[in-house]
Design a protein around this motif. Structure first.
Motif, PDB file in Angstrom:
ATOM      1  N   LYS A 244     -43.646  10.646  22.012  1.00 24.28           N
ATOM      2  CA  LYS A 244     -43.690  11.814  22.892  1.00 24.28           C
ATOM      3  C   LYS A 244     -44.925  11.870  23.804  1.00 24.28           C
ATOM      4  N   HIS A 245     -45.774  10.872  23.786  1.00 22.63           N
ATOM      5  CA  HIS A 245     -46.941  10.814  24.680  1.00 22.63           C
ATOM      6  C   HIS A 245     -47.895  11.975  24.426  1.00 22.63           C
ATOM      7  N   ARG A 246     -47.993  12.406  23.188  1.00 23.92           N
ATOM      8  CA  ARG A 246     -48.857  13.542  22.842  1.00 23.92           C
ATOM      9  C   ARG A 246     -49.724  13.202  21.645  1.00 23.92           C
ATOM     10  N   PRO A 247     -51.054  13.192  21.795  1.00 26.69           N
ATOM     11  CA  PRO A 247     -51.908  12.938  20.639  1.00 26.69           C
ATOM     12  C   PRO A 247     -51.828  14.097  19.645  1.00 26.69           C
TER      13      PRO A 247
ATOM     14  N   ALA B 275     -50.264   8.846  19.150  1.00 26.65           N
ATOM     15  CA  ALA B 275     -51.013   8.445  20.332  1.00 26.65           C
ATOM     16  C   ALA B 275     -50.523   9.217  21.544  1.00 26.65           C
ATOM     17  N   GLY B 276     -51.426   9.384  22.498  1.00 25.41           N
ATOM     18  CA  GLY B 276     -51.035   9.926  23.794  1.00 25.41           C
ATOM     19  C   GLY B 276     -50.475   8.786  24.625  1.00 25.41           C
ATOM     20  N   THR B 277     -50.828   8.758  25.874  1.00 21.49           N
ATOM     21  CA  THR B 277     -50.414   7.658  26.743  1.00 21.49           C
ATOM     22  C   THR B 277     -51.588   7.250  27.617  1.00 21.49           C
ATOM     23  N   ALA B 278     -51.785   5.957  27.736  1.00 25.33           N
ATOM     24  CA  ALA B 278     -52.903   5.450  28.540  1.00 25.33           C
ATOM     25  C   ALA B 278     -52.531   5.317  30.006  1.00 25.33           C
ATOM     26  N   SER B 279     -51.235   5.289  30.323  1.00 30.08           N
ATOM     27  CA  SER B 279     -50.872   4.974  31.704  1.00 30.08           C
ATOM     28  C   SER B 279     -49.711   5.779  32.277  1.00 30.08           C
ATOM     29  N   SER B 280     -49.014   6.557  31.484  1.00 28.25           N
ATOM     30  CA  SER B 280     -47.843   7.280  31.978  1.00 28.25           C
ATOM     31  C   SER B 280     -48.233   8.640  32.534  1.00 28.25           C
ATOM     32  N   SER B 281     -47.391   9.172  33.403  1.00 29.19           N
ATOM     33  CA  SER B 281     -47.609  10.533  33.903  1.00 29.19           C
ATOM     34  C   SER B 281     -46.758  11.533  33.137  1.00 29.19           C
ATOM     35  N   ARG B 282     -46.078  11.095  32.072  1.00 31.71           N
ATOM     36  CA  ARG B 282     -45.233  11.976  31.258  1.00 31.71           C
ATOM     37  C   ARG B 282     -46.073  12.591  30.142  1.00 31.71           C
ATOM     38  N   PHE B 283     -46.811  13.622  30.460  1.00 29.48           N
ATOM     39  CA  PHE B 283     -47.692  14.253  29.488  1.00 29.48           C
ATOM     40  C   PHE B 283     -46.950  15.304  28.686  1.00 29.48           C
ATOM     41  N   ARG B 284     -47.400  15.537  27.462  1.00 27.09           N
ATOM     42  CA  ARG B 284     -46.785  16.518  26.581  1.00 27.09           C
ATOM     43  C   ARG B 284     -47.868  17.419  25.987  1.00 27.09           C
TER      44      ARG B 284
ATOM     45  N   PHE C 201     -51.011  17.631  26.612  1.00 23.91           N
ATOM     46  CA  PHE C 201     -52.375  17.122  26.717  1.00 23.91           C
ATOM     47  C   PHE C 201     -52.419  16.387  28.043  1.00 23.91           C
ATOM     48  N   PHE C 202     -53.210  16.863  28.975  1.00 26.80           N
ATOM     49  CA  PHE C 202     -53.069  16.449  30.362  1.00 26.80           C
ATOM     50  C   PHE C 202     -54.063  15.385  30.801  1.00 26.80           C
ATOM     51  N   GLU C 203     -54.405  14.490  29.904  1.00 23.32           N
ATOM     52  CA  GLU C 203     -55.301  13.381  30.224  1.00 23.32           C
ATOM     53  C   GLU C 203     -54.687  12.103  29.674  1.00 23.32           C
ATOM     54  N   ASN C 204     -54.817  11.003  30.396  1.00 24.91           N
ATOM     55  CA  ASN C 204     -54.415   9.714  29.838  1.00 24.91           C
ATOM     56  C   ASN C 204     -55.407   9.375  28.728  1.00 24.91           C
ATOM     57  N   SER C 205     -54.880   8.886  27.612  1.00 21.97           N
ATOM     58  CA  SER C 205     -55.741   8.637  26.456  1.00 21.97           C
ATOM     59  C   SER C 205     -55.127   7.569  25.568  1.00 21.97           C
ATOM     60  N   TYR C 206     -55.938   7.128  24.633  1.00 25.39           N
ATOM     61  CA  TYR C 206     -55.470   6.221  23.584  1.00 25.39           C
ATOM     62  C   TYR C 206     -56.310   6.484  22.347  1.00 25.39           C
TER      63      TYR C 206
ATOM     64  N   ARG D 172     -62.076   3.464   4.261  1.00 22.87           N
ATOM     65  CA  ARG D 172     -61.644   4.724   4.865  1.00 22.87           C
ATOM     66  C   ARG D 172     -61.377   4.496   6.341  1.00 22.87           C
ATOM     67  N   GLN D 173     -60.449   5.284   6.871  1.00 23.48           N
ATOM     68  CA  GLN D 173     -60.126   5.163   8.283  1.00 23.48           C
ATOM     69  C   GLN D 173     -60.479   6.444   9.028  1.00 23.48           C
ATOM     70  N   THR D 174     -60.884   6.289  10.275  1.00 27.33           N
ATOM     71  CA  THR D 174     -61.073   7.432  11.156  1.00 27.33           C
ATOM     72  C   THR D 174     -60.286   7.144  12.434  1.00 27.33           C
ATOM     73  N   VAL D 175     -59.785   8.207  13.037  1.00 29.25           N
ATOM     74  CA  VAL D 175     -59.024   8.086  14.273  1.00 29.25           C
ATOM     75  C   VAL D 175     -59.725   8.929  15.324  1.00 29.25           C
ATOM     76  N   GLU D 176     -60.064   8.285  16.424  1.00 27.56           N
ATOM     77  CA  GLU D 176     -60.676   8.989  17.552  1.00 27.56           C
ATOM     78  C   GLU D 176     -59.746   8.868  18.752  1.00 27.56           C
ATOM     79  N   ILE D 177     -59.789   9.887  19.610  1.00 28.23           N
ATOM     80  CA  ILE D 177     -59.040   9.829  20.849  1.00 28.23           C
ATOM     81  C   ILE D 177     -60.027   9.517  21.968  1.00 28.23           C
ATOM     82  N   LYS D 178     -59.666   8.565  22.803  1.00 26.26           N
ATOM     83  CA  LYS D 178     -60.507   8.183  23.939  1.00 26.26           C
ATOM     84  C   LYS D 178     -59.752   8.539  25.214  1.00 26.26           C
ATOM     85  N   VAL D 179     -60.307   9.456  26.002  1.00 27.15           N
ATOM     86  CA  VAL D 179     -59.734   9.789  27.296  1.00 27.15           C
ATOM     87  C   VAL D 179     -60.093   8.657  28.246  1.00 27.15           C
ATOM     88  N   VAL D 180     -59.100   8.154  28.969  1.00 26.32           N
ATOM     89  CA  VAL D 180     -59.345   7.054  29.899  1.00 26.32           C
ATOM     90  C   VAL D 180     -60.395   7.504  30.921  1.00 26.32           C
TER      91      VAL D 180
END
Length: 182
Positions: A122-125, A138-147, A149-154, A163-171
């Motif tokens: 769904k392109h939504r983090p 995950a969001g989307t790094a390159s699509s304009s189909r946002f859900r 969250f209005f920034e491209n991200s990964y 242990r694992q950690t998950v970070e979101i990086k805005v392009v």
């Protein structure tokens, strides 16, 4: 080929399987079912089905998951990847696009002591925490189909000390823990 990365993990999505795309996807994007590293193991599940929006794991893949997670050391972080959502995301519309057998797959992940499930669709983090299991979208790094969250991200996943950690990086922007965004 333009990605400078030793291990590329490519999973088919529902659009990849449209209009007989499933016939050539595996030829163009060969991948393995299991990727093993020093501190983690990644198991891939195919959820895309030809010409359908919703996904499905199916009995055979759930059995495969339960059988194949036992052979890895307890200190390894167990990660499962799939395209479709295991649990719906708030404020993104219908939940019919989650995998049809989400309950069975969630049970298989919990019984197999999976630590992290990675999804997209769904392109939504987003991040769900279910006891020891985290489900990161995950969001989307390159699509304009946002859900919502209005920034491209990964997402950036870091494994340290079992242990694992998950970070979101805005392009082109900041990096923050995904749990802070949620």
């Amino acid at each position: 080929a333009r990605f400078n990365c030793q291990n590329k993990l490519i999973i088919a999505g529902n659009h990849d399987y449209r209009h007989t795309g499933y016939l050539i996807f595996k030829k163009l994007f060969p991948s393995r079912l299991v990727y093993e590293f020093d501190d983690a193991v990644i198991l891939t599940l195919g959820t895309a089905r030809p010409d359908r929006d919703e996904g499905e794991v199916g009995y055979r893949q759930n059995q495969w998951l339960e059988k194949n997670t036992d052979g890895f050391a307890q200190k390894k972080v167990k990660i499962v990847t799939m395209h479709h959502h295991l649990i719906g995301i708030p404020d993104t519309g219908t939940d019919k696009i989650i995998i049809l057998d989400a309950g069975d797959t969630l049970r298989s992940c919990l019984q197999s002591n999976v630590n992290l499930v990675l999804c997209g669709h769904k392109h939504r983090p987003w991040l769900w925490k279910l006891g020891p299991l985290s489900i990161a979208y995950a969001g989307t790094a390159s699509s304009s189909r946002f859900r919502g969250f209005f920034e491209n991200s990964y997402n950036i996943i870091t494994i340290e000390d079992g242990r694992q950690t998950v970070e979101i990086k805005v392009v082109g922007g900041d990096k923050v823990p995904l749990v802070d965004l949620v």
